[in-house]
Design a protein around this motif. Structure first.
Motif, short mmCIF file in Angstrom:
data_model
loop_
_atom_site.label_atom_id
_atom_site.label_comp_id
_atom_site.label_asym_id
_atom_site.label_seq_id
_atom_site.Cartn_x
_atom_site.Cartn_y
_atom_site.Cartn_z
N SER A 1 48.93 -8.52 30.42
CA SER A 1 48.97 -7.23 31.50
C SER A 1 48.44 -6.60 32.31
CB SER A 1 50.12 -5.78 30.45
OG SER A 1 50.27 -5.35 32.06
N TRP B 1 55.11 -2.52 31.75
CA TRP B 1 56.54 -3.34 32.42
C TRP B 1 56.80 -2.71 33.81
CZ3 TRP B 1 57.80 -7.59 31.47
CH2 TRP B 1 57.21 -8.21 30.49
N HIS C 1 60.04 -19.23 24.88
CA HIS C 1 59.63 -18.26 23.19
C HIS C 1 59.70 -19.14 22.31
CE1 HIS C 1 57.80 -15.67 25.83
NE2 HIS C 1 57.27 -14.91 25.25
N ASN D 1 55.51 -18.65 24.66
CA ASN D 1 54.77 -18.54 23.32
C ASN D 1 55.51 -19.59 22.23
OD1 ASN D 1 53.49 -16.96 21.07
ND2 ASN D 1 54.94 -15.51 20.88
N LEU E 1 58.00 -8.39 24.09
CA LEU E 1 56.67 -8.85 24.91
C LEU E 1 56.75 -7.86 25.41
CD1 LEU E 1 54.70 -10.60 26.50
CD2 LEU E 1 57.13 -10.82 28.14
N GLN E 2 55.11 -6.80 24.80
CA GLN E 2 54.72 -5.73 25.64
C GLN E 2 53.12 -5.43 26.63
OE1 GLN E 2 53.32 -4.08 21.79
NE2 GLN E 2 55.33 -4.09 20.27
N LEU E 3 54.39 -5.59 28.12
CA LEU E 3 53.35 -5.71 28.95
C LEU E 3 54.12 -4.32 29.21
CD1 LEU E 3 53.71 -8.93 30.74
CD2 LEU E 3 52.47 -8.52 28.82
N THR F 1 45.87 -10.85 23.98
CA THR F 1 46.48 -9.79 23.58
C THR F 1 47.69 -9.85 24.55
OG1 THR F 1 45.72 -7.74 24.07
CG2 THR F 1 45.10 -8.43 22.21
N HIS F 2 49.15 -9.29 24.36
CA HIS F 2 49.28 -8.37 25.34
C HIS F 2 49.06 -7.34 26.70
CE1 HIS F 2 53.12 -9.01 22.77
NE2 HIS F 2 53.01 -10.47 22.61
N LEU G 1 50.76 -17.24 25.79
CA LEU G 1 50.44 -15.93 24.96
C LEU G 1 49.95 -16.43 23.76
CD1 LEU G 1 54.35 -13.55 24.89
CD2 LEU G 1 51.42 -12.83 25.50
#
Length: 381
Positions: free
Chosen positions: A133, A161, A149, A86, A157-159, A128-129, A122
């Motif tokens: 994903s 998970w 990053h 990123n 980082l909003q995957l 988008t995250h 990214l």
């Protein structure tokens, strides 16, 4: 106790034994012990608890044989590992210290283990995250390396998970709190300080870009201040961070590899504290010392905390960036093998030590001397 009883006590518990006790097939036991998501979590937990009660332990020799056979038998495909960056531009991270070597080390080790590294940026338009994903999940990519990053690119980082194993290289983003591999900046500067003191120096100064210290959670200054306690207070030299702390925007987004210390600020710091040696990055301070009329090592000694081979001219500590990338892949491969997904309950950090190299910029002191004296200059210089 007869011989047959002793034999039973010494016999290893097998998956077949667990399967018989649990009333399931041995394949189900194998999946459960590998924490495979194909089985319901309740089933996995029941079989894993039963295996512990029965004293089951995998045979390392069998595991080694399986690994050996997997290496000599060509795979139909090489599973992918996502290398997520990123930065302001797609390849901007390749223009700064450490990050290209992180990537190279990861690629080399991934190839050795039979994986393929795939780069994902990214800031790709429209990415988008959530979309990333879904993209990784659809393509069957189960391992993610969070790397390179920028400090200014956000802190999370909003995957999804739960679908991925993950390892982070370096410190950003701070979230999620996954297992992390990085250089040991604290011990790198401590090692440099110890070698400098052993060479006979006492007035030791550190010059650091403020953003670099911020990007490693201030471990540069932590190591410097820690080791400085071994010296008498009257020779303590405060670390000098450039630029000034405000405005934040001046240094937070500054990631160029060719940035140099402010000449007048460095002049004032040297005149005030008169360091005998400076710990820093060569490209950051050496051009400025030359502008100030200071010779290395005749007027002031120097140690490079970002050492790169230069034929022995400069003393310093090499940060082993490729080892960081390689270890990230090894940790990730272990998680993937055991189907460990999601955010770990207790994240760990693996630190990679630096390597000291002597050089002509740090001669061993035989007597008092080497106190920096800057020639008087007009303010217009």
């Amino acid at each position: 106790m007869d011989a047959s009883d002793t034999s039973d006590m010494q016999r290893r518990v097998t998956m077949a034994d667990i399967a018989k006790r649990a009333g399931v097939h041995a394949t189900t036991v194998s999946l459960a012990l590998r924490n495979h998501p194909r089985l319901p979590e309740k089933t996995r937990a029941r079989i894993q608890n039963l295996a512990r009660e029965m004293g089951y332990a995998p045979d390392p020799w069998i595991r080694a044989l399986v690994d050996y056979r997997s290496k000599i038998k060509p795979r139909a495909f090489r599973p992918g590992i996502a290398y997520v960056t990123n930065w302001a531009t797609r390849w901007g991270w390749k223009e700064v210290t450490a990050h290209p070597d992180f990537h190279q080390g990861a690629c080399d080790r991934a190839a050795e283990l039979g994986f393929n590294i795939e780069h994902f940026w990214l800031r790709e338009p429209g990415l988008t995250h959530g979309r990333l994903s879904q993209m990784l999940y659809t393509r069957g990519i189960q391992g993610v390396i969070i790397a390179s990053h920028g400090r200014e690119m956000g802190d999370a980082l909003q995957l999804d998970w739960a679908n991925f194993s993950a390892v982070k290289i370096d410190y950003f983003p701070h979230k999620p709190a996954v297992h992390n591999v990085t250089n040991n900046q604290c011990d790198i500067v401590r090692l440099a300080m110890q070698r400098v003191m052993a060479a006979g120096y006492r007035r030791i100064g550190m010059v650091m870009h403020r953003g670099w210290d911020h990007s490693v959670d201030h471990l540069w200054t932590a190591g410097y201040l820690c080791e400085q306690q071994a010296l008498p207070e009257d020779v303590h030299v405060p670390a000098h961070l450039f630029p000034e702390s405000h405005p934040i925007e001046r240094w937070l987004t500054e990631s160029r590899g060719d940035v140099t210390a402010d000449r007048e600020a460095l002049r004032e710091w040297i005149e005030r504290y008169r360091p005998e040696v400076i710990l820093s990055k060569a490209s950051f301070v050496l051009p400025v010392l030359k502008q100030l009329g200071l010779r290395v090592p005749e007027d002031i000694a120097f140690v490079d905390l970002f050492w790169q081979s230069d034929g022995g001219a400069t003393a310093g500590v090499r940060q082993n960036h490729k080892t960081v990338g390689a270890l990230a892949v090894e940790l990730l491969a272990g998680q993937m093998q055991h189907n460990k997904r999601g955010i770990p309950e207790i994240p760990t950090t693996t630190y990679v030590e630096g390597t000291w190299f002597p050089g002509k910029s740090l001669p061993v002191r035989k007597s008092e001397g080497l106190v920096a004296t800057i020639p008087m200059r007009r303010r217009s210089d």
